[in-house]
Motif scaffolding. Structure first.
Motif, PDB file in Angstrom:
ATOM      1  N   UNK A  23       0.840  -1.195   0.000  1.00 40.25           N
ATOM      2  CA  UNK A  23       0.000   0.000   0.000  1.00 40.25           C
ATOM      3  C   UNK A  23       0.878   1.249   0.000  1.00 40.25           C
ATOM      4  N   UNK A  24       1.976   1.212   0.725  1.00 41.28           N
ATOM      5  CA  UNK A  24       2.896   2.357   0.785  1.00 41.28           C
ATOM      6  C   UNK A  24       3.531   2.617  -0.581  1.00 41.28           C
ATOM      7  N   UNK A  28       3.050   6.009  -2.798  1.00 41.46           N
ATOM      8  CA  UNK A  28       4.166   6.807  -3.312  1.00 41.46           C
ATOM      9  C   UNK A  28       4.033   7.041  -4.816  1.00 41.46           C
ATOM     10  N   UNK A  29       3.623   6.012  -5.544  1.00 39.24           N
ATOM     11  CA  UNK A  29       3.500   6.120  -7.005  1.00 39.24           C
ATOM     12  C   UNK A  29       2.395   7.065  -7.439  1.00 39.24           C
ATOM     13  N   UNK A  30       1.345   7.167  -6.632  1.00 41.99           N
ATOM     14  CA  UNK A  30       0.203   7.999  -7.043  1.00 41.99           C
ATOM     15  C   UNK A  30       0.128   9.332  -6.314  1.00 41.99           C
ATOM     16  N   UNK A  31       1.050   9.577  -5.392  1.00 33.67           N
ATOM     17  CA  UNK A  31       1.063  10.849  -4.675  1.00 33.67           C
ATOM     18  C   UNK A  31      -0.003  10.954  -3.608  1.00 33.67           C
ATOM     19  N   UNK A  36      -4.833   6.881   2.787  1.00 30.19           N
ATOM     20  CA  UNK A  36      -5.795   7.115   1.712  1.00 30.19           C
ATOM     21  C   UNK A  36      -5.994   5.855   0.887  1.00 30.19           C
ATOM     22  N   UNK A  37      -4.896   5.174   0.560  1.00 29.57           N
ATOM     23  CA  UNK A  37      -4.985   3.927  -0.209  1.00 29.57           C
ATOM     24  C   UNK A  37      -5.779   2.891   0.572  1.00 29.57           C
ATOM     25  N   UNK A  54      -4.663   7.692 -11.779  1.00 32.25           N
ATOM     26  CA  UNK A  54      -3.290   7.473 -11.308  1.00 32.25           C
ATOM     27  C   UNK A  54      -3.119   6.059 -10.756  1.00 32.25           C
ATOM     28  N   UNK A  55      -4.105   5.603 -10.003  1.00 32.29           N
ATOM     29  CA  UNK A  55      -4.046   4.253  -9.431  1.00 32.29           C
ATOM     30  C   UNK A  55      -4.038   3.212 -10.547  1.00 32.29           C
ATOM     31  N   UNK A  56      -4.927   3.367 -11.521  1.00 29.24           N
ATOM     32  CA  UNK A  56      -4.985   2.421 -12.636  1.00 29.24           C
ATOM     33  C   UNK A  56      -3.662   2.386 -13.395  1.00 29.24           C
ATOM     34  N   UNK A  57      -3.091   3.552 -13.656  1.00 28.79           N
ATOM     35  CA  UNK A  57      -1.804   3.604 -14.370  1.00 28.79           C
ATOM     36  C   UNK A  57      -0.693   2.952 -13.563  1.00 28.79           C
ATOM     37  N   UNK A  58      -0.670   3.215 -12.258  1.00 28.86           N
ATOM     38  CA  UNK A  58       0.368   2.633 -11.403  1.00 28.86           C
ATOM     39  C   UNK A  58       0.257   1.108 -11.371  1.00 28.86           C
ATOM     40  N   UNK A  59      -0.966   0.598 -11.518  1.00 28.54           N
ATOM     41  CA  UNK A  59      -1.182  -0.845 -11.507  1.00 28.54           C
ATOM     42  C   UNK A  59      -1.088  -1.442 -12.911  1.00 28.54           C
TER      43      UNK A  59
END
Length: 74
Positions: A23-24, A28-31, A36-37, A54-59
């Motif tokens: 989760x951390x 970090x990847x999504x700011x 919050x995550x 942002x979450x979708x892109x990070x995943x």
């Protein structure tokens, strides 16, 4: 008491499919913060549209692979 969101997500399973991302690390990847995550993952909070992307892109998946909203009205 805060009403849970009707938006559901697959963040937890997608994190594990992405090399067991924590989760951390996702935060970090999504700011965002880890808290919050956690809240988004547990359905206690709906992210902004920008954060959802942002979450979708990070995943590494499309937005609709992460988030779902029920078709029928209750």
């Amino acid at each position: 008491m805060v009403k849970p969101t009707r938006v559901t997500n697959s963040i937890r399973s997608l994190r594990f499919a992405n090399g067991e991302m924590t989760q951390a690390e996702l935060a970090d990847r999504v700011g965002a913060t880890r808290q919050t995550i956690i809240a988004i993952e547990q359905g206690r909070y709906s992210p902004t549209l920008e954060m959802a992307f942002r979450i979708a892109r990070a995943l590494g998946v499309p937005l609709d692979a992460v988030f779902r909203y029920p078709d029928e009205e209750r």
